[in-house]
Scaffold this motif. Structure first.
Motif, PDB file in Angstrom:
ATOM      1  N   ALA A   2       0.830  -1.207   0.000  1.00 41.04           N
ATOM      2  CA  ALA A   2       0.000   0.000   0.000  1.00 41.04           C
ATOM      3  C   ALA A   2       0.865   1.259   0.000  1.00 41.04           C
ATOM      4  O   ALA A   2       0.547   2.235  -0.689  1.00 41.04           O
ATOM      5  CB  ALA A   2      -0.946   0.001   1.192  1.00 41.04           C
ATOM      6  N   MET A   3       1.969   1.224   0.745  1.00 44.71           N
ATOM      7  CA  MET A   3       2.855   2.389   0.780  1.00 44.71           C
ATOM      8  C   MET A   3       3.385   2.695  -0.613  1.00 44.71           C
ATOM      9  O   MET A   3       3.409   3.856  -1.036  1.00 44.71           O
ATOM     10  CB  MET A   3       4.033   2.153   1.727  1.00 44.71           C
ATOM     11  N   LEU A  32       3.872   7.927   4.720  1.00 49.06           N
ATOM     12  CA  LEU A  32       4.275   6.712   4.020  1.00 49.06           C
ATOM     13  C   LEU A  32       4.892   5.696   4.982  1.00 49.06           C
ATOM     14  O   LEU A  32       4.605   4.498   4.911  1.00 49.06           O
ATOM     15  CB  LEU A  32       5.247   7.044   2.886  1.00 49.06           C
ATOM     16  N   LEU A  33       5.726   6.178   5.892  1.00 50.68           N
ATOM     17  CA  LEU A  33       6.324   5.280   6.883  1.00 50.68           C
ATOM     18  C   LEU A  33       5.263   4.708   7.823  1.00 50.68           C
ATOM     19  O   LEU A  33       5.342   3.543   8.219  1.00 50.68           O
ATOM     20  CB  LEU A  33       7.415   6.000   7.672  1.00 50.68           C
ATOM     21  N   ALA A  34       4.275   5.522   8.161  1.00 49.01           N
ATOM     22  CA  ALA A  34       3.195   5.028   9.025  1.00 49.01           C
ATOM     23  C   ALA A  34       2.421   3.911   8.325  1.00 49.01           C
ATOM     24  O   ALA A  34       2.034   2.923   8.964  1.00 49.01           O
ATOM     25  CB  ALA A  34       2.255   6.170   9.407  1.00 49.01           C
ATOM     26  N   ILE A  35       2.218   4.042   7.013  1.00 53.12           N
ATOM     27  CA  ILE A  35       1.555   2.970   6.258  1.00 53.12           C
ATOM     28  C   ILE A  35       2.427   1.725   6.288  1.00 53.12           C
ATOM     29  O   ILE A  35       1.959   0.628   6.591  1.00 53.12           O
ATOM     30  CB  ILE A  35       1.283   3.411   4.808  1.00 53.12           C
ATOM     31  N   ARG A  36       3.695   1.894   5.957  1.00 55.20           N
ATOM     32  CA  ARG A  36       4.617   0.757   5.908  1.00 55.20           C
ATOM     33  C   ARG A  36       4.684   0.021   7.242  1.00 55.20           C
ATOM     34  O   ARG A  36       4.721  -1.214   7.293  1.00 55.20           O
ATOM     35  CB  ARG A  36       6.011   1.216   5.504  1.00 55.20           C
ATOM     36  N   ASN A  37       4.676   0.779   8.314  1.00 52.36           N
ATOM     37  CA  ASN A  37       4.818   0.196   9.644  1.00 52.36           C
ATOM     38  C   ASN A  37       3.490  -0.261  10.252  1.00 52.36           C
ATOM     39  O   ASN A  37       3.455  -0.684  11.403  1.00 52.36           O
ATOM     40  CB  ASN A  37       5.513   1.189  10.575  1.00 52.36           C
ATOM     41  N   GLY A  38       2.411  -0.166   9.479  1.00 51.16           N
ATOM     42  CA  GLY A  38       1.107  -0.597   9.969  1.00 51.16           C
ATOM     43  C   GLY A  38       0.524   0.310  11.032  1.00 51.16           C
ATOM     44  O   GLY A  38      -0.357  -0.098  11.797  1.00 51.16           O
ATOM     45  N   GLU A  39       0.985   1.559  11.098  1.00 54.04           N
ATOM     46  CA  GLU A  39       0.533   2.507  12.117  1.00 54.04           C
ATOM     47  C   GLU A  39      -0.662   3.339  11.661  1.00 54.04           C
ATOM     48  O   GLU A  39      -1.293   4.003  12.470  1.00 54.04           O
ATOM     49  CB  GLU A  39       1.685   3.421  12.514  1.00 54.04           C
ATOM     50  N   MET A  40      -0.952   3.332  10.366  1.00 57.80           N
ATOM     51  CA  MET A  40      -2.089   4.085   9.842  1.00 57.80           C
ATOM     52  C   MET A  40      -3.239   3.107   9.615  1.00 57.80           C
ATOM     53  O   MET A  40      -3.049   2.078   8.962  1.00 57.80           O
ATOM     54  CB  MET A  40      -1.719   4.798   8.527  1.00 57.80           C
ATOM     55  N   PRO A  41      -4.416   3.408  10.128  1.00 58.31           N
ATOM     56  CA  PRO A  41      -5.552   2.504   9.936  1.00 58.31           C
ATOM     57  C   PRO A  41      -5.872   2.334   8.447  1.00 58.31           C
ATOM     58  O   PRO A  41      -5.752   3.270   7.661  1.00 58.31           O
ATOM     59  CB  PRO A  41      -6.709   3.213  10.653  1.00 58.31           C
ATOM     60  N   ALA A  47      -8.900   5.625   2.078  1.00 57.26           N
ATOM     61  CA  ALA A  47      -9.488   6.921   1.730  1.00 57.26           C
ATOM     62  C   ALA A  47      -8.471   7.783   0.984  1.00 57.26           C
ATOM     63  O   ALA A  47      -8.811   8.460  -0.001  1.00 57.26           O
ATOM     64  CB  ALA A  47      -9.975   7.635   2.990  1.00 57.26           C
ATOM     65  N   TRP A  48      -7.220   7.766   1.434  1.00 60.48           N
ATOM     66  CA  TRP A  48      -6.156   8.527   0.761  1.00 60.48           C
ATOM     67  C   TRP A  48      -5.941   7.969  -0.639  1.00 60.48           C
ATOM     68  O   TRP A  48      -5.819   8.703  -1.604  1.00 60.48           O
ATOM     69  CB  TRP A  48      -4.875   8.474   1.586  1.00 60.48           C
ATOM     70  N   ARG A  49      -5.926   6.637  -0.748  1.00 59.63           N
ATOM     71  CA  ARG A  49      -5.747   5.986  -2.050  1.00 59.63           C
ATOM     72  C   ARG A  49      -6.851   6.394  -3.020  1.00 59.63           C
ATOM     73  O   ARG A  49      -6.581   6.767  -4.162  1.00 59.63           O
ATOM     74  CB  ARG A  49      -5.753   4.466  -1.877  1.00 59.63           C
ATOM     75  N   LEU A  50      -8.082   6.362  -2.580  1.00 56.92           N
ATOM     76  CA  LEU A  50      -9.198   6.720  -3.449  1.00 56.92           C
ATOM     77  C   LEU A  50      -9.121   8.184  -3.884  1.00 56.92           C
ATOM     78  O   LEU A  50      -9.372   8.518  -5.041  1.00 56.92           O
ATOM     79  CB  LEU A  50     -10.527   6.431  -2.749  1.00 56.92           C
ATOM     80  N   SER A  51      -8.738   9.052  -2.946  1.00 51.52           N
ATOM     81  CA  SER A  51      -8.566  10.475  -3.270  1.00 51.52           C
ATOM     82  C   SER A  51      -7.455  10.664  -4.301  1.00 51.52           C
ATOM     83  O   SER A  51      -7.609  11.432  -5.265  1.00 51.52           O
ATOM     84  CB  SER A  51      -8.243  11.255  -1.995  1.00 51.52           C
ATOM     85  N   LEU A  52      -6.342   9.954  -4.116  1.00 46.62           N
ATOM     86  CA  LEU A  52      -5.229  10.067  -5.066  1.00 46.62           C
ATOM     87  C   LEU A  52      -5.607   9.502  -6.429  1.00 46.62           C
ATOM     88  O   LEU A  52      -5.200  10.053  -7.461  1.00 46.62           O
ATOM     89  CB  LEU A  52      -3.986   9.364  -4.516  1.00 46.62           C
ATOM     90  N   HIS A  53      -6.387   8.440  -6.462  1.00 45.46           N
ATOM     91  CA  HIS A  53      -6.847   7.902  -7.754  1.00 45.46           C
ATOM     92  C   HIS A  53      -7.680   8.944  -8.499  1.00 45.46           C
ATOM     93  O   HIS A  53      -7.526   9.112  -9.718  1.00 45.46           O
ATOM     94  CB  HIS A  53      -7.664   6.624  -7.551  1.00 45.46           C
ATOM     95  N   ARG A  54      -8.557   9.649  -7.788  1.00 44.45           N
ATOM     96  CA  ARG A  54      -9.355  10.706  -8.431  1.00 44.45           C
ATOM     97  C   ARG A  54      -8.446  11.814  -8.954  1.00 44.45           C
ATOM     98  O   ARG A  54      -8.616  12.299 -10.073  1.00 44.45           O
ATOM     99  CB  ARG A  54     -10.388  11.255  -7.459  1.00 44.45           C
ATOM    100  N   GLN A  55      -7.470  12.230  -8.132  1.00 43.25           N
ATOM    101  CA  GLN A  55      -6.534  13.275  -8.560  1.00 43.25           C
ATOM    102  C   GLN A  55      -5.724  12.817  -9.769  1.00 43.25           C
ATOM    103  O   GLN A  55      -5.482  13.604 -10.694  1.00 43.25           O
ATOM    104  CB  GLN A  55      -5.584  13.631  -7.420  1.00 43.25           C
ATOM    105  N   PHE A  56      -5.306  11.543  -9.756  1.00 46.47           N
ATOM    106  CA  PHE A  56      -4.547  11.005 -10.881  1.00 46.47           C
ATOM    107  C   PHE A  56      -5.397  11.038 -12.146  1.00 46.47           C
ATOM    108  O   PHE A  56      -4.928  11.471 -13.208  1.00 46.47           O
ATOM    109  CB  PHE A  56      -4.093   9.573 -10.578  1.00 46.47           C
ATOM    110  N   ASP A  57      -6.644  10.576 -12.056  1.00 45.27           N
ATOM    111  CA  ASP A  57      -7.529  10.576 -13.228  1.00 45.27           C
ATOM    112  C   ASP A  57      -7.742  11.993 -13.758  1.00 45.27           C
ATOM    113  O   ASP A  57      -7.734  12.214 -14.971  1.00 45.27           O
ATOM    114  CB  ASP A  57      -8.870   9.932 -12.885  1.00 45.27           C
ATOM    115  N   ASP A  58      -7.935  12.957 -12.863  1.00 47.01           N
ATOM    116  CA  ASP A  58      -8.099  14.352 -13.277  1.00 47.01           C
ATOM    117  C   ASP A  58      -6.827  14.876 -13.946  1.00 47.01           C
ATOM    118  O   ASP A  58      -6.894  15.563 -14.973  1.00 47.01           O
ATOM    119  CB  ASP A  58      -8.447  15.247 -12.082  1.00 47.01           C
ATOM    120  N   ALA A  59      -5.674  14.561 -13.368  1.00 49.69           N
ATOM    121  CA  ALA A  59      -4.399  15.008 -13.934  1.00 49.69           C
ATOM    122  C   ALA A  59      -4.177  14.369 -15.306  1.00 49.69           C
ATOM    123  O   ALA A  59      -3.695  15.028 -16.231  1.00 49.69           O
ATOM    124  CB  ALA A  59      -3.243  14.668 -12.992  1.00 49.69           C
TER     125      ALA A  59
END
Length: 86
Positions: A2-3, A32-41, A47-59
């Motif tokens: 995921a990171m 990113l480190l929090a994701i890697r270390n399993g510290e981010m729910p 939710a961040w991934r979905l937001s970035l996918h929308r931004q990527f599609d728009d870009a």
């Protein structure tokens, strides 16, 4: 995994919007480190991934990058770089 997905989405958005590949990600390092270390729910990561996918599609829809790279120019650059190393 995921990171790396998040990092690649961030990079892809920058490439599409600004035309260069970012190497440093200090702005997002702690997240990113929090994701890697399993510290981010997972809900927050997703939710961040979905937001970035929308931004990527728009870009992608509005990028000024050409449809294809200039292969001849890239090849000439690679040949010049290799010759300079000999």
């Amino acid at each position: 995994h995921a990171m790396h997905l998040i990092r690649l989405l961030l990079s892809g958005i920058t490439v599409l919007q600004e035309g260069f590949v970012p190497v440093r990600v200090e702005e997002h390092r702690q997240q990113l480190l929090a994701i890697r270390n399993g510290e981010m729910p997972w809900e927050e990561v997703n939710a961040w991934r979905l937001s970035l996918h929308r931004q990527f599609d728009d870009a992608f829809a509005t990028t000024s990058l050409p449809e294809r790279p200039d292969y001849e120019k890239a090849n000439a650059f690679l040949i010049k770089a290799r010759r300079s190393m000999v």
